[in-house]
Design a protein around this motif. Structure first.
Motif, PDB file in Angstrom:
ATOM      1  N   GLN A  12       0.849  -1.194   0.000  1.00  9.18           N
ATOM      2  CA  GLN A  12       0.000   0.000   0.000  1.00  9.18           C
ATOM      3  C   GLN A  12       0.877   1.234   0.000  1.00  9.18           C
ATOM      4  O   GLN A  12       2.099   1.152   0.190  1.00  9.18           O
ATOM      5  CB  GLN A  12      -0.897  -0.003   1.237  1.00  9.18           C
ATOM      6  CG  GLN A  12      -0.131  -0.030   2.542  1.00  9.18           C
ATOM      7  CD  GLN A  12      -0.995  -0.326   3.751  1.00  9.18           C
ATOM      8  OE1 GLN A  12      -1.782  -1.257   3.747  1.00  9.18           O
ATOM      9  NE2 GLN A  12      -0.833   0.483   4.800  1.00  9.18           N
ATOM     10  N   VAL A  13       0.263   2.395  -0.207  1.00  5.90           N
ATOM     11  CA  VAL A  13       1.039   3.623  -0.355  1.00  5.90           C
ATOM     12  C   VAL A  13       1.852   3.945   0.894  1.00  5.90           C
ATOM     13  O   VAL A  13       2.936   4.526   0.816  1.00  5.90           O
ATOM     14  CB  VAL A  13       0.108   4.805  -0.724  1.00  5.90           C
ATOM     15  CG1 VAL A  13      -0.827   5.141   0.422  1.00  5.90           C
ATOM     16  CG2 VAL A  13       0.912   6.023  -1.156  1.00  5.90           C
TER      17      VAL A  13
ATOM     18  N   GLU B  45       1.516   0.109  -5.975  1.00  6.32           N
ATOM     19  CA  GLU B  45       0.788  -0.396  -4.802  1.00  6.32           C
ATOM     20  C   GLU B  45      -0.210  -1.474  -5.205  1.00  6.32           C
ATOM     21  O   GLU B  45      -1.016  -1.269  -6.112  1.00  6.32           O
ATOM     22  CB  GLU B  45       0.063   0.749  -4.090  1.00  6.32           C
ATOM     23  CG  GLU B  45       0.996   1.750  -3.420  1.00  6.32           C
ATOM     24  CD  GLU B  45       1.328   2.930  -4.318  1.00  6.32           C
ATOM     25  OE1 GLU B  45       0.561   3.203  -5.257  1.00  6.32           O
ATOM     26  OE2 GLU B  45       2.366   3.581  -4.081  1.00  6.32           O
ATOM     27  N   ARG B  46      -0.167  -2.612  -4.507  1.00  3.36           N
ATOM     28  CA  ARG B  46      -1.075  -3.723  -4.825  1.00  3.36           C
ATOM     29  C   ARG B  46      -2.494  -3.476  -4.312  1.00  3.36           C
ATOM     30  O   ARG B  46      -3.462  -3.952  -4.892  1.00  3.36           O
ATOM     31  CB  ARG B  46      -0.540  -5.030  -4.231  1.00  3.36           C
ATOM     32  CG  ARG B  46       0.703  -5.566  -4.926  1.00  3.36           C
ATOM     33  CD  ARG B  46       1.001  -6.996  -4.506  1.00  3.36           C
ATOM     34  NE  ARG B  46       1.220  -7.105  -3.074  1.00  3.36           N
ATOM     35  CZ  ARG B  46       2.419  -6.982  -2.495  1.00  3.36           C
ATOM     36  NH1 ARG B  46       3.488  -6.726  -3.242  1.00  3.36           N
ATOM     37  NH2 ARG B  46       2.555  -7.095  -1.189  1.00  3.36           N
ATOM     38  N   ASN B  47      -2.604  -2.799  -3.181  1.00  2.00           N
ATOM     39  CA  ASN B  47      -3.919  -2.447  -2.616  1.00  2.00           C
ATOM     40  C   ASN B  47      -4.854  -3.661  -2.483  1.00  2.00           C
ATOM     41  O   ASN B  47      -5.972  -3.673  -3.002  1.00  2.00           O
ATOM     42  CB  ASN B  47      -4.587  -1.353  -3.457  1.00  2.00           C
ATOM     43  CG  ASN B  47      -3.815  -0.047  -3.406  1.00  2.00           C
ATOM     44  OD1 ASN B  47      -3.276   0.319  -2.370  1.00  2.00           O
ATOM     45  ND2 ASN B  47      -3.749   0.647  -4.529  1.00  2.00           N
ATOM     46  N   GLY B  48      -4.381  -4.678  -1.791  1.00  2.00           N
ATOM     47  CA  GLY B  48      -5.207  -5.835  -1.498  1.00  2.00           C
ATOM     48  C   GLY B  48      -4.969  -7.039  -2.377  1.00  2.00           C
ATOM     49  O   GLY B  48      -5.369  -8.154  -2.021  1.00  2.00           O
TER      50      GLY B  48
ATOM     51  N   GLN C 277      -0.011 -13.018  -6.960  1.00  2.00           N
ATOM     52  CA  GLN C 277      -0.945 -12.905  -8.073  1.00  2.00           C
ATOM     53  C   GLN C 277      -0.856 -11.566  -8.801  1.00  2.00           C
ATOM     54  O   GLN C 277      -1.399 -11.411  -9.892  1.00  2.00           O
ATOM     55  CB  GLN C 277      -2.380 -13.106  -7.578  1.00  2.00           C
ATOM     56  CG  GLN C 277      -2.651 -14.490  -7.040  1.00  2.00           C
ATOM     57  CD  GLN C 277      -2.413 -15.571  -8.078  1.00  2.00           C
ATOM     58  OE1 GLN C 277      -2.854 -15.443  -9.222  1.00  2.00           O
ATOM     59  NE2 GLN C 277      -1.714 -16.635  -7.693  1.00  2.00           N
ATOM     60  N   SER C 278      -0.197 -10.603  -8.225  1.00  7.14           N
ATOM     61  CA  SER C 278      -0.069  -9.291  -8.860  1.00  7.14           C
ATOM     62  C   SER C 278       0.757  -9.379 -10.145  1.00  7.14           C
ATOM     63  O   SER C 278       1.618 -10.249 -10.293  1.00  7.14           O
ATOM     64  CB  SER C 278       0.605  -8.318  -7.889  1.00  7.14           C
ATOM     65  OG  SER C 278       0.906  -7.096  -8.535  1.00  7.14           O
TER      66      SER C 278
END
Length: 265
Positions: free
Chosen positions: A175-176, A194-197, A202-203
């Motif tokens: 995250q940021v 940022e992946r944000n969850g 998996q990103s």
């Protein structure tokens, strides 16, 4: 095509018992621990992505590292040996007698659990580094690609870069709030992703950013560290699609999805 010479330095492996001097929360998912102790004397780390093996307390709270002998490392019989993980020496100050290591705080393995509660005076076992792979410093540009587990190595490499070198950095973080100040004398362009969850295995943020990155002018060295499958795919893409020579990149899986435990830094 210019030939660039890398250097591999082997070190005598030494097992040490160190103690926590101080702790600092750098970001929601990163804990800095500074170690010290008389046994740190003689410690050597010559490359930014060196790894030391840390030995954490076992289920009874004891630290039981292997014993180095003529037949290699062996464990004392009848004792539960310590869980171990590899970590990057973020900074070593031989004059102060301090070794700094940054721990990623996610997962419930022994390393993350220990780092989250680390406090001054606590002991830990440490071994290595076994060797240092020193990348040639005469490339025209460098590209550093990694997730949060690679941040300690990326931060250290940037700090050790000479003035005037061009560096592109792609960093994927949860995250940021996990952004960190990155200092360097080099000409550095950092892109935070940022992946944000989205789970780290998996990103595809790093992969997309790497494909979109303009090829730097001149000879460019690529350094990649993230989850093993993703790292392998990025290395293969650079080789097959961009024709990057094998000796012009270093790609290492810092952790493997589904393997359990902590991510190694």
């Amino acid at each position: 095509m210019t030939s660039h010479s890398h250097q591999m330095i082997r070190h005598t492996v030494v097992l040490r018992t160190l103690e926590v001097l101080r702790v600092q929360r750098l970001a929601p998912h990163m804990q800095r621990v500074v170690f010290g102790g008389m046994e740190l004397h003689g410690f050597v780390s010559a490359a930014p992505d060196d790894h030391v093996k840390l030995f954490f307390p076992n289920s009874t709270g004891d630290i039981v590292p292997p014993v180095l002998g003529p037949n290699g490392p062996t464990y004392p019989p009848g004792r539960e040996y310590s869980p171990m993980r590899d970590y990057t020496p973020r900074h070593h100050d031989s004059e102060l007698g301090e070794l700094t290591i940054d721990f990623v705080l996610h997962g419930d393995g022994p390393a993350a659990t220990w780092a989250a509660q680390a406090a001054p005076g606590q002991p830990i076992g440490a071994g290595g580094p076994r060797g240092s792979n020193i990348i040639a410093d005469d490339f025209d540009a460098y590209v550093l690609v990694g997730d949060e587990t690679a941040l300690p190595a990326i931060g250290r490499r940037l700090e050790e870069m000479p003035e005037g070198v061009r560096v592109e950095v792609l960093v994927e973080i949860p995250q940021v709030g996990d952004r960190q100040p990155l200092h360097s004398r080099a000409h550095v362009n950092v892109r935070w992703l940022e992946r944000n969850g989205v789970s780290a295995d998996q990103s595809e943020l790093l992969e997309r950013a790497l494909r979109e990155l303009s090829v730097p002018a001149g000879d460019t060295f690529y350094w990649i560290a993230a989850e093993s499958r993703r790292t392998r795919n990025m290395r293969q893409w650079l080789s097959e699609e961009r024709g990057v020579p094998k000796d012009w990149m270093k790609a290492k899986g810092y952790w493997k999805a589904g393997a359990g435990g902590d991510d190694d830094d």
